[in-house]
Design a protein around this motif. Structure first.
Motif, PDB file in Angstrom:
ATOM      1  N   VAL A 279       0.846  -1.206   0.000  1.00 12.20           N
ATOM      2  CA  VAL A 279       0.000   0.000   0.000  1.00 12.20           C
ATOM      3  C   VAL A 279       0.880   1.255   0.000  1.00 12.20           C
ATOM      4  O   VAL A 279       0.670   2.183  -0.793  1.00 12.20           O
ATOM      5  N   VAL A 280       1.885   1.262   0.878  1.00 11.41           N
ATOM      6  CA  VAL A 280       2.788   2.429   0.963  1.00 11.41           C
ATOM      7  C   VAL A 280       3.511   2.640  -0.364  1.00 11.41           C
ATOM      8  O   VAL A 280       3.629   3.775  -0.857  1.00 11.41           O
ATOM      9  N   LEU A 281       3.967   1.548  -0.979  1.00 14.82           N
ATOM     10  CA  LEU A 281       4.710   1.675  -2.246  1.00 14.82           C
ATOM     11  C   LEU A 281       3.816   2.189  -3.376  1.00 14.82           C
ATOM     12  O   LEU A 281       4.252   3.021  -4.182  1.00 14.82           O
ATOM     13  N   VAL A 282       2.585   1.713  -3.418  1.00 12.89           N
ATOM     14  CA  VAL A 282       1.656   2.184  -4.463  1.00 12.89           C
ATOM     15  C   VAL A 282       1.402   3.688  -4.290  1.00 12.89           C
ATOM     16  O   VAL A 282       1.451   4.461  -5.257  1.00 12.89           O
ATOM     17  N   LEU A 283       1.155   4.114  -3.038  1.00  6.55           N
ATOM     18  CA  LEU A 283       0.919   5.541  -2.775  1.00  6.55           C
ATOM     19  C   LEU A 283       2.156   6.374  -3.116  1.00  6.55           C
ATOM     20  O   LEU A 283       2.050   7.463  -3.677  1.00  6.55           O
ATOM     21  N   ALA A 284       3.323   5.825  -2.784  1.00  2.21           N
ATOM     22  CA  ALA A 284       4.577   6.542  -3.078  1.00  2.21           C
ATOM     23  C   ALA A 284       4.777   6.685  -4.580  1.00  2.21           C
ATOM     24  O   ALA A 284       5.226   7.727  -5.064  1.00  2.21           O
ATOM     25  N   LYS A 285       4.419   5.641  -5.324  1.00  2.00           N
ATOM     26  CA  LYS A 285       4.573   5.684  -6.786  1.00  2.00           C
ATOM     27  C   LYS A 285       3.625   6.730  -7.380  1.00  2.00           C
ATOM     28  O   LYS A 285       4.009   7.477  -8.289  1.00  2.00           O
ATOM     29  N   GLN A 286       2.398   6.778  -6.855  1.00  2.00           N
ATOM     30  CA  GLN A 286       1.431   7.771  -7.340  1.00  2.00           C
ATOM     31  C   GLN A 286       1.948   9.192  -7.087  1.00  2.00           C
ATOM     32  O   GLN A 286       1.877  10.056  -7.953  1.00  2.00           O
ATOM     33  N   ASP A 287       2.499   9.392  -5.885  1.00  2.00           N
ATOM     34  CA  ASP A 287       3.037  10.703  -5.529  1.00  2.00           C
ATOM     35  C   ASP A 287       4.237  11.045  -6.411  1.00  2.00           C
ATOM     36  O   ASP A 287       4.398  12.188  -6.854  1.00  2.00           O
ATOM     37  N   PHE A 288       5.047  10.022  -6.698  1.00  2.00           N
ATOM     38  CA  PHE A 288       6.222  10.214  -7.558  1.00  2.00           C
ATOM     39  C   PHE A 288       5.783  10.628  -8.975  1.00  2.00           C
ATOM     40  O   PHE A 288       6.327  11.577  -9.549  1.00  2.00           O
ATOM     41  N   ASP A 289       4.787   9.910  -9.505  1.00  2.00           N
ATOM     42  CA  ASP A 289       4.307  10.225 -10.861  1.00  2.00           C
ATOM     43  C   ASP A 289       3.759  11.647 -10.943  1.00  2.00           C
ATOM     44  O   ASP A 289       3.906  12.333 -11.951  1.00  2.00           O
ATOM     45  N   LEU A 290       3.126  12.059  -9.851  1.00  2.00           N
ATOM     46  CA  LEU A 290       2.496  13.375  -9.830  1.00  2.00           C
ATOM     47  C   LEU A 290       3.514  14.499  -9.659  1.00  2.00           C
ATOM     48  O   LEU A 290       3.463  15.516 -10.352  1.00  2.00           O
ATOM     49  N   LYS A 291       4.439  14.300  -8.727  1.00  2.00           N
ATOM     50  CA  LYS A 291       5.333  15.410  -8.362  1.00  2.00           C
ATOM     51  C   LYS A 291       6.745  15.317  -8.913  1.00  2.00           C
ATOM     52  O   LYS A 291       7.316  16.318  -9.338  1.00  2.00           O
ATOM     53  N   MET A 292       7.324  14.124  -8.858  1.00  2.00           N
ATOM     54  CA  MET A 292       8.746  14.028  -9.190  1.00  2.00           C
ATOM     55  C   MET A 292       9.022  13.711 -10.664  1.00  2.00           C
ATOM     56  O   MET A 292       9.970  14.254 -11.231  1.00  2.00           O
ATOM     57  N   ALA A 293       8.196  12.833 -11.241  1.00  2.00           N
ATOM     58  CA  ALA A 293       8.461  12.414 -12.635  1.00  2.00           C
ATOM     59  C   ALA A 293       8.536  13.601 -13.604  1.00  2.00           C
ATOM     60  O   ALA A 293       9.424  13.623 -14.468  1.00  2.00           O
ATOM     61  N   PRO A 294       7.654  14.613 -13.488  1.00  2.00           N
ATOM     62  CA  PRO A 294       7.772  15.738 -14.429  1.00  2.00           C
ATOM     63  C   PRO A 294       9.081  16.518 -14.293  1.00  2.00           C
ATOM     64  O   PRO A 294       9.457  17.262 -15.201  1.00  2.00           O
ATOM     65  N   LEU A 295       9.772  16.346 -13.167  1.00  2.00           N
ATOM     66  CA  LEU A 295      11.026  17.094 -12.970  1.00  2.00           C
ATOM     67  C   LEU A 295      12.203  16.452 -13.692  1.00  2.00           C
ATOM     68  O   LEU A 295      13.246  17.069 -13.868  1.00  2.00           O
ATOM     69  N   LEU A 296      12.046  15.184 -14.065  1.00  2.00           N
ATOM     70  CA  LEU A 296      13.181  14.480 -14.686  1.00  2.00           C
ATOM     71  C   LEU A 296      13.402  14.936 -16.131  1.00  2.00           C
ATOM     72  O   LEU A 296      12.493  15.384 -16.790  1.00  2.00           O
TER      73      LEU A 296
END
Lengths: 296, 196
Positions: A279-296
């Motif tokens: 559950v934590v990993l899925v939520l972390a991935k969603q947050d990553f896609d939303l916030k961090m992925a566009p920065l790459l």
């Protein structure tokens, strides 16, 4: 930038170094006593950590300037020493626990040393709030440590260190996805060496409590989550979920499960811990896609 | 005995008088200025994938400087940048930059420059001092251009600007985290000081 190939290499190197060390150290005198196995496991983790951090080329500063430096150069080595002392049968049982309590009390303060949490007058927190946070963290650490050690004495098995390894690695991935790459990468050798020593003890076919391995695992897990929470972007809920997830292993102590076959209990325990981690990993991935992925 | 007391009294008066005179002199010669946040900026830019630039600024900066026109070597400059105030016009990126792989703002809340020597050069001052970032202090030298004064509504103003290039890896930033953002960062400081 994260380097998955390097991470896999560090993981393999740490796990193999720990495993081979434990097997070699216990092969000298067979059957290996519990004390010998415990000492070999603790030293095996130490070796696995050194090998893994060398492969990762993780640069640590002395004197330690950052939370991660303090964790890997002060807190984890101190735990290794305490667990080595605790492993000898002639040491009274109260002594290691006294040392563990002292370490748990000091660890949060050590990890936050020199940071705004302790030094900045501009901080919007009162002193008593900071002190209360530190005390609460210490209680969480010693509570988790005590409960898992108790479980390992009551119902030993490699599922406990394996669950800790799984949780530590999940914590690392979560911290990494939240944007703290070095903090996340630091969990790889820890999780791998925990897994390596667990497999080695399984191969020895010896049922022992492995309290030393559990101690290092709990402190390492607590340390990376603490750093991820206070210095990175790991949320309090995620950090708490990850820290407390291994305590789900206690569910296997219900009478209907306790007397089942060891492999079943072990598998059940790991699946149980894997649920909150997923559950934590899925939520972390969603947050990553939303916030961090566009920065790459 | 009386003569001796009288002599020591004179000496004491002379020493105290000289000290007061010297202090007064230096106090008048050097003008103390406070950093004017409204009319100043500390901005930076770094390469992205070596094809473009990412721009950012620090919104919370403080400092003071004293300018001694007669003896420029006595001029001093002190600047404190709050790392938590990093602003690249992207909230997620700002949060990322505050983390330990970059500025580690919870561990290192400030970037600080404190001059150790100053000399007058054409069009400004050449300033050498200790630059502390990410817990690492290095000596750097740069030219502060400007120094023109302006009196407006009883407030005396002086302004300087400079541009310096720093390598993040020199200041303990994690090499693995440097990735797509270049190691070198160009810092542009435009500051105005005020004195009532």
């Amino acid at each position: 930038m994260p380097d998955p190939k390097l991470y896999l290499l560090a993981m393999a190197a740490s796990a193999i170094a720990s495993l081979l060390f434990v097997l070699a150290a216990t092969a000298v005198a067979r059957p290996a006593s519990s004390t010998r196995l415990n000492v070999a496991s603790i030293l095996g983790i130490g070796l696995g950590l050194s090998v893994g951090y060398n492969v990762l080329a993780l640069r640590l500063a002395w004197p330690p300037a950052k939370g991660l430096d303090r964790l890997l150069l002060i807190v984890v080595p101190t735990t290794i020493v305490i667990e080595l002392i605790a492993g000898f049968p002639w040491v009274p049982r109260s002594v290691p626990w006294l040392m563990r309590i002292c370490l748990a009390a000091a660890a949060p303060r050590v990890l936050l040393h020199g940071s705004v949490y302790l030094s900045s007058p501009a901080s919007d927190q009162h002193l008593w709030q900071s002190a209360a946070q530190l005390v609460l963290c210490s209680f969480l650490l010693i509570g988790t440590w005590r409960l898992l050690t108790l479980l390992s004495v009551r119902s030993p098995g490699i599922s406990i260190p394996l669950a800790l390894a799984m949780t530590t690695q999940s914590g690392g991935l979560t911290i990494m996805m939240a944007g703290y790459i070095k903090g996340g990468a630091a969990t790889i050798p820890l999780a791998a060496s925990l897994a390596g020593t667990s497999v080695a003890t399984y191969l020895m076919r010896k049922k022992t409590s492995l309290s030393g391995v559990i101690g290092i695992g709990v402190v390492g897990l607590f340390g990376v989550l603490f750093i991820g929470r206070f210095f990175g972007r790991l949320s309090t809920v995620c950090a708490l979920t990850l820290l407390l997830a291994p305590l789900l292993l206690w569910i296997s102590e219900v009478p209907s499960l306790r007397h089942r076959k060891p492999w079943f209990v072990g598998l059940f325990r790991l699946l149980l811990v894997a649920i909150p981690l997923a559950v934590v990993l899925v939520l972390a991935k969603q947050d990553f896609d939303l916030k961090m992925a566009p920065l790459l | 005995m009386r003569m001796r007391n009288c002599f020591f009294g004179l000496v004491r008066a002379f020493v105290v008088g000289a000290a007061v005179f010297t202090a007064g002199q230096s106090g008048f010669a050097a003008d103390e200025y406070a950093y004017d946040l409204v009319h100043s900026s500390v901005t930076f830019k770094a390469r992205h994938l070596d094809i473009s630039w990412i721009h950012g600024r620090f919104n919370d900066v403080d400092g003071k400087f004293s300018i001694d026109r007669e003896n420029p070597s006595k001029s001093t400059f002190h600047l404190v940048i709050k790392t938590d105030s990093v602003d690249t016009a992207n909230k997620a990126r700002d949060e990322h930059l505050r983390q330990p792989d970059y500025f580690d703002t919870k561990q290192f809340p400030t970037i600080e420059f404190k001059s150790t020597s100053t000399k007058a050069v054409e069009g400004g001052y050449e300033v050498t001092g200790d630059f502390t970032m990410h817990g690492v202090t290095k000596k750097i030298t740069f030219v502060l251009k400007g120094g023109k004064e302006h009196q407006f509504k009883d407030i005396k103003r002086v302004a300087f600007s400079t541009e310096l290039t720093l390598k993040r890896s020199d200041f303990g930033f994690d090499k693995n985290a440097i990735g797509p953002i270049g190691d070198e960062a160009i810092i542009l400081i435009d500051c105005e000081g005020t004195r009532k």
